[in-house]
Design an enzyme around this catalytic site. Structure first.
Site, PDB file in Angstrom:
ATOM      1  N   GLU A   1     -14.240  38.476  -5.293  1.00  0.00           N
ATOM      2  CA  GLU A   1     -13.080  39.242  -4.836  1.00  0.00           C
ATOM      3  C   GLU A   1     -13.636  40.412  -4.015  1.00  0.00           C
ATOM      4  O   GLU A   1     -14.823  40.754  -4.165  1.00  0.00           O
ATOM      5  CB  GLU A   1     -12.313  39.792  -6.045  1.00  0.00           C
ATOM      6  CG  GLU A   1     -11.645  38.736  -6.921  1.00  0.00           C
ATOM      7  CD  GLU A   1     -10.534  37.996  -6.202  1.00  0.00           C
ATOM      8  OE1 GLU A   1      -9.792  38.634  -5.430  1.00  0.00           O
ATOM      9  OE2 GLU A   1     -10.421  36.765  -6.388  1.00  0.00           O
TER      10      GLU A   1
ATOM     11  N   ASP B   1     -10.125  37.467 -15.396  1.00  0.00           N
ATOM     12  CA  ASP B   1      -9.644  36.213 -14.818  1.00  0.00           C
ATOM     13  C   ASP B   1     -10.021  35.026 -15.716  1.00  0.00           C
ATOM     14  O   ASP B   1      -9.208  34.141 -15.985  1.00  0.00           O
ATOM     15  CB  ASP B   1     -10.263  36.070 -13.416  1.00  0.00           C
ATOM     16  CG  ASP B   1      -9.693  34.884 -12.690  1.00  0.00           C
ATOM     17  OD1 ASP B   1      -8.469  34.894 -12.431  1.00  0.00           O
ATOM     18  OD2 ASP B   1     -10.449  33.933 -12.397  1.00  0.00           O
TER      19      ASP B   1
ATOM     20  N   GLU C   1      -1.393  22.918 -12.657  1.00  0.00           N
ATOM     21  CA  GLU C   1      -2.769  22.433 -12.799  1.00  0.00           C
ATOM     22  C   GLU C   1      -3.783  23.382 -12.164  1.00  0.00           C
ATOM     23  O   GLU C   1      -4.872  23.607 -12.684  1.00  0.00           O
ATOM     24  CB  GLU C   1      -2.875  21.034 -12.153  1.00  0.00           C
ATOM     25  CG  GLU C   1      -4.257  20.416 -12.163  1.00  0.00           C
ATOM     26  CD  GLU C   1      -4.784  20.160 -13.568  1.00  0.00           C
ATOM     27  OE1 GLU C   1      -4.339  19.205 -14.191  1.00  0.00           O
ATOM     28  OE2 GLU C   1      -5.645  20.943 -14.029  1.00  0.00           O
TER      29      GLU C   1
ATOM     30  N   THR D   1       1.240  32.943  -4.873  1.00  0.00           N
ATOM     31  CA  THR D   1       0.809  34.335  -4.997  1.00  0.00           C
ATOM     32  C   THR D   1       0.061  34.488  -6.326  1.00  0.00           C
ATOM     33  O   THR D   1      -0.051  33.535  -7.100  1.00  0.00           O
ATOM     34  CB  THR D   1       2.010  35.295  -5.034  1.00  0.00           C
ATOM     35  OG1 THR D   1       2.705  35.111  -6.277  1.00  0.00           O
ATOM     36  CG2 THR D   1       2.974  35.033  -3.890  1.00  0.00           C
TER      37      THR D   1
ATOM     38  N   ALA E   1      -9.022  25.245 -10.354  1.00  0.00           N
ATOM     39  CA  ALA E   1      -8.460  24.830  -9.051  1.00  0.00           C
ATOM     40  C   ALA E   1      -7.989  23.372  -9.114  1.00  0.00           C
ATOM     41  O   ALA E   1      -7.157  23.035  -9.951  1.00  0.00           O
ATOM     42  CB  ALA E   1      -9.470  25.057  -7.934  1.00  0.00           C
TER      43      ALA E   1
ATOM     44  N   LYS F   1      -7.624  32.323 -18.015  1.00  0.00           N
ATOM     45  CA  LYS F   1      -7.757  30.857 -18.083  1.00  0.00           C
ATOM     46  C   LYS F   1      -7.916  30.402 -19.540  1.00  0.00           C
ATOM     47  O   LYS F   1      -7.373  29.377 -19.952  1.00  0.00           O
ATOM     48  CB  LYS F   1      -8.944  30.413 -17.234  1.00  0.00           C
ATOM     49  CG  LYS F   1      -8.668  30.606 -15.742  1.00  0.00           C
ATOM     50  CD  LYS F   1      -9.888  30.368 -14.891  1.00  0.00           C
ATOM     51  CE  LYS F   1      -9.553  30.664 -13.436  1.00  0.00           C
ATOM     52  NZ  LYS F   1     -10.724  30.736 -12.575  1.00  0.00           N
TER      53      LYS F   1
ATOM     54  N   LYS G   1      -1.596  32.358 -12.238  1.00  0.00           N
ATOM     55  CA  LYS G   1      -1.849  32.351 -13.687  1.00  0.00           C
ATOM     56  C   LYS G   1      -0.935  33.298 -14.464  1.00  0.00           C
ATOM     57  O   LYS G   1      -0.899  33.269 -15.674  1.00  0.00           O
ATOM     58  CB  LYS G   1      -3.301  32.793 -13.927  1.00  0.00           C
ATOM     59  CG  LYS G   1      -4.321  31.774 -13.463  1.00  0.00           C
ATOM     60  CD  LYS G   1      -5.745  32.238 -13.720  1.00  0.00           C
ATOM     61  CE  LYS G   1      -6.280  33.123 -12.625  1.00  0.00           C
ATOM     62  NZ  LYS G   1      -6.568  32.486 -11.353  1.00  0.00           N
TER      63      LYS G   1
ATOM     64  N   VAL H   1      -6.167  26.645 -13.631  1.00  0.00           N
ATOM     65  CA  VAL H   1      -7.507  26.601 -14.237  1.00  0.00           C
ATOM     66  C   VAL H   1      -8.360  25.587 -13.477  1.00  0.00           C
ATOM     67  O   VAL H   1      -7.938  24.431 -13.298  1.00  0.00           O
ATOM     68  CB  VAL H   1      -7.427  26.155 -15.727  1.00  0.00           C
ATOM     69  CG1 VAL H   1      -8.808  26.167 -16.368  1.00  0.00           C
ATOM     70  CG2 VAL H   1      -6.475  27.042 -16.507  1.00  0.00           C
TER      71      VAL H   1
END
Ligand code: ADP
Ligand code: ASP
Ligand code: MG
Length: 914
Positions: A759, A770, A698, A647, A703, A774, A671, A701
């Site tokens: 999005e 976002d 992992e 999620t 993917a 990261k 995240k 950040v």
């Protein structure tokens, strides 16, 4: 049809054709050496070495019965013995219907052995029905008549399905005759209100009489000459009390030779279960005794092998009804099979082993419904002895359990050093005819405890109270205590002998499952370790120990939280890869539960991933995170648990600390935990470092790109991070890579939205939050103690549109602001540069920033295409040329791939092979 059941026994000795053997001699068709003493009837009962068996195994031995009682010219009929005989036994389910009886006939016909001896059980449930007749009759319940009728109907309709002509007529008239005899007998029992043991045995044995005759007729119908044998004419047994009988091999052998001389045949179908006493009174080998019948007959024939056909693929490492993980054992030694069956594996009657072991006759257990399965071979030594496999797991071959036991504990200081106490205890137990299943005595001699069947414990306790009344009164014995509701769990394996660590592992598994052990016994043979437990713990205990010895050490129970786009993709990737991982890497990943925000799907052994969506619809229940975690982690038979949070929810992230504390590993692309409040992050990481519980993220950040791993690798090997700079957003990467020529910002944003790269509300991407998350994750990973609010973010959402009511309105108004960006672009272009939206971690100055930045046209960031991410690490080692990681950094497939790779990293930390 041959002589018929109920009358056969009483009449056969009076029959005019009956033989009375006067002289038996043995000779072989090849040499006289077989007259050597070791083949004498007495020695035949004893142990025959492997060598002796080899010497004789390929030879047919002939015993001849010389009948001097009839006529003047003695007639010799030879009974061939040896490997030419193949013995089969078909259990009740194998002959449970007309279709199945046909199937069994086919199996018999396809056996290419020279001679076949087939032992058959009653059709399934029939023996129970017969016992029920007795029960009803002796309790004066008139419904015994209807019950008898049901027995008749069952066999009549089966016969009508299978047979025709004379065979059918013969069978039906015999059946009717038997039923009318039984009716008379049951009437007598009804009147008397009591059935003797021999009456009972006579009645219940009819199931086998009928099934054997039916099968023989079907084999004949297929064109093969065959005889049926009522084994009461052949098998002689002595009752030993305690519901057991001992075969009289010598007498039985003589009877067999006599029977054969009258009925020579290459295919014989015989009744299992039934036999006679030396006085020719019908008896049985007691419940499930047909396996034993087959073994005795195998020994009498010195057969090449005995195949026990049943409804499972062989002997499993544990009862497959209780442990779904149980595996088929290819081989078992005689001792192991004996121990397994003694301790409750009812696939084999415990007494089956002894007769065949004497002659090294192998037993093969096979599935009548799955001929492609090779089955389990039971022979002198289990194959593992020859194997080099020295792992602890290979020492324990299987587990079995016995339920409905009670433990009796006789305790007191007066027992120590007093000779004869144990003998007094067990003679009292013997006097009430109870069967002691295991005994354990503390070395201090203060207590003796033993397990008996629950139904016998009352009598045992009473006998002990009375036998030791004086000692109890005098205080020499403190108590005779009964602990009801117990079960036995036995671990069996020949190589447990002299192998340190087996019991430690066993008890450790029990302890981990929080199971209390009430008593322990390990025989000197060390073929088994037996523990007594509370009955309600038994299945859990069985699963716990079985998985400890049988499951791969890297079996991982998984709970998937959030089956949205990424979660669903991960589940599909797991589905496609699970078999390969299990076969090639011994990694067994079990999804024990999937939970969304509204419903959850729980599974006891692992969700079938090919149908998880349907299962969720069909079997989903209301989501409850506590219950979910308890289910996934609390299964007791899988040693490792991981929760995978797919999620983007900070509430779920707030659970990680508690999960890790419980020893649950966590893997996530979410995240929120690592970019949330600093103190919580630090607490989480500290906990992770202190424990052996793993937390992998992992995919938070880039993917699936190796960014966190690369960074950790640099740090752990002593490199110093100076700066991390990168394009971390696939969406923004796409937008700026495509913002070329005359295109406007709003045009490209609309295109990206259309292509599904943004999005639903593109402001979520353009705001930079976002990317900021990261940056904070990488900054903290590099050792900076920053909060999200410490990072300045240049938002690409024009100030006046921040509060636009909807995404549509925003998109509609965005073109009005294209000029702002066009100007910046123009300035950059004039300087030979392009604009990129980047995140920067400036480790040297302990800062981070998210901004629009211009790069020279030949800079790696300027060369990007599509929605790729690019991250440059400038470190002490990579100072002049930064270390660059580049590739697709967004999308369900690569993100789920990143999560999957973390799960496999966890498996390798847990000991999976590389
Ligand atoms: P049959 O009627 O063929 O003699 P049984 O019911 O006596 O068959 O024995 C077969 C059954 O034994 C199987 O169906 C299985 O459920 C049960 N069983 C218990 N323990 C084991 C085990 N360790 N391996 C295989 N089967 C087992
Ligand atoms: N029919 C008997 C029983 O059910 C014997 C056997 O099937 O092994 O006990
Ligand atoms: Mg059986």
């Amino acid at each position: 049809m041959a002589s018929l059941s109920s009358s056969a026994i009483s009449n056969h000795s009076l029959s005019p054709n009956a033989f009375v053997p006067k002289k038996i001699c043995f000779f072989s068709n090849q040499c006289r050496s077989l007259l050597l003493p070791h083949r004498s009837p007495i020695c035949r009962m004893g142990f025959v070495s492997e060598l002796e068996r080899k010497k004789t195994s390929k030879t047919n031995i002939f015993a001849s019965v010389t009948d001097t009682s009839v006529g003047t010219s003695p007639e010799k009929v030879q009974l061939p013995k040896g490997d030419s005989w193949s013995v089969h036994k078909f259990g009740g389910t194998c002959v449970g219907s007309s279709e199945r009886i046909n199937n069994v006939a086919k199996i018999i016909l396809s056996d290419e052995s020279e001679r076949k001896f087939v032992v058959v059980s009653a059709m399934s449930k029939v023996t129970d029905m017969m016992y029920d007749l007795i029960l009803k009759a002796q309790s004066r319940d008139k419904t015994y008549l209807a019950a008898l009728d049901a027995v008749l109907v069952k066999h009549r309709s089966t016969a009508v399905d299978l047979l025709d002509g004379n065979e059918l007529g013969n069978f039906l008239s015999a059946l009717n005759q038997d039923i009318s005899n039984l009716k008379a007998m049951l009437r007598a029992i009804y009147i008397a209100g009591h059935a003797t043991e021999s009456f009972t045995d006579f009645v219940v044995g009819h199931g086998e009489l009928w099934s054997a005759q039916l099968l023989a007729a079907v084999v004949r119908k297929n064109g093969v000459d065959c005889k049926w044998m009522d084994t009461r004419e052949v098998l002689i047994v002595n009752p030993t009390g305690s519901d057991q009988v001992d075969p009289d091999f010598e007498k039985s052998e003589k009877r067999l030779e006599k029977w054969y001389s009258r009925n020579p045949s290459k295919t014989i179908i015989a009744t299992g279960f039934i036999a006679s006493t030396p006085q020719d009174i019908p008896t049985t080998l007691k419940r499930d005794g047909s396996d034993f019948s087959a073994a005795i007959m195998g020994a009498l024939f010195k057969a090449g092998q005995v195949t026990i056909w049943t409804d499972v693929d062989g002997v499993y490492s544990a009862d497959p009804r209780k442990v779904s993980e149980a595996v088929i054992l290819k081989t078992l030694s005689y001792q192991e099979a004996w121990e397994m069956s003694y301790f409750g594996a009812n696939v084999l009657h415990p007494r089956t082993i002894i007769p065949v072991m004497r002659y090294d006759i192998p037993i093969i257990i096979r599935n009548v419904f799955n001929l492609s399965a090779p089955g389990t071979k039971i022979c002198r030594s289990s194959a593992t002895e020859d194997e080099v496999d020295q792992s602890l797991e290979s020492f324990v071959r299987g587990f079995a359990t016995i339920d409905n036991l009670a433990l009796v504990n006789v305790e007191g200081t007066g027992m120590a050093g007093v000779p004869g106490t144990a003998s007094a205890i067990f003679s009292a137990v013997k006097d009430v005819g109870a069967n002691v299943i295991m005994i354990s005595q503390a070395s201090s001699e203060h207590s003796v405890c033993f397990a008996v069947p629950e139904k016998e414990v009352k009598a045992v306790s009473k006998a002990l109270q009375s036998r030791f009344r004086e000692a109890l009164n005098a205080g020499r014995l403190s108590q005779v205590q009964v602990i009801p509701n117990c079960s036995i769990l036995a671990a069996v394996g020949q190589r447990m002998a002299s192998t340190p660590g087996v019991s430690a592992t066993l008890f450790n598994a029990l302890a981990k499952a929080n199971i209390n052990v009430r008593a322990i016994a390990q025989g000197c043979s060390e073929y088994n370790i037996t523990v007594v437990l509370k009955r309600e713990d038994c299945i859990r205990a069985l699963r716990a120990v079985h998985s400890r010895f049988y499951l791969s050490r890297t079996t991982i129970a998984m709970g998937i939280v959030g089956p949205g786009l990424i979660g669903a993709t991960l589940l599909d990737q797991l589905r496609d890869q699970a078999a390969t991982l299990k076969e090639e890497f011994n990694i067994d990943l079990r999804v024990m539960g999937i939970t969304g925000s509204r419903t959850m799907l729980l599974s006891e052994t692992g969700v079938d991933l090919s149908r998880w969506r349907e299962l969720q619809q069909e079997k989903g229940e209301r989501a409850d995170m506590e219950k979910f975690v308890q289910h996934v982690h609390g299964n007791h038979f899988i040693p490792n648990t991981v929760l995978v949070d797919c999620t983007a929810d900070s509430v779920i992230a707030s659970h990680y600390y508690g999960w890790l504390r419980k020893g649950i590993h966590v893997v996530t692309p979410n995240k929120k935990a690592n970019s949330g409040p600093l103190d919580q992050y630090l607490k989480l990481r500290a906990l992770q470092r202190q424990s052996y519980t793993h937390y992998f993220y992992e995919a938070t950040v880039g993917a699936g790109l190796p960014i966190i791993n690369t960074l950790q690798g640099l740090l752990e090997t002593g490199d110093k991070i100076l700066r991390i700079e990168g394009i971390f957003s696939g969406t923004l990467s796409y937008i700026f890579n495509n913002l070329v020529g005359s295109r406007t910002f709003s045009e490209v944003v609309a295109e990206a939205k259309q292509a599904g790269f943004t999005e639903p509300d593109p402001r979520d991407d353009l705001s930079g939050t976002d990317v900021c998350r990261k940056v904070i994750i990488l900054a903290r990973e590099s050792g900076l103690k920053l909060e999200l609010s410490d990072i300045p973010v240049e938002s690409l959402v024009p100030e006046p549109l921040k509060d636009s009511a909807s995404a549509e309105e925003f998109m509609q108004k965005l073109p009005q602001f294209d000029n702002d960006l066009a100007k910046k672009r123009q300035i950059a272009e004039d300087a030979g540069e392009v604009l990129r939206y980047v995140g920067v971690v400036d480790v040297v100055n302990q800062k981070g920033v998210v901004k629009l930045q211009a790069y020279k046209n030949d800079h790696p960031f300027a060369q990007l295409s599509g929605a790729d991410n690019i991250i440059a690490f400038t470190t002490t080692r990579y100072k002049d040329q930064p270390l660059i990681v580049r590739g697709p950094g967004a999308g369900a497939e690569v993100t789920a791939g990143g999560v999957f790779s973390d799960i496999l990293r966890l498996a390798s930390y847990l000991g999976a092979p590389s």
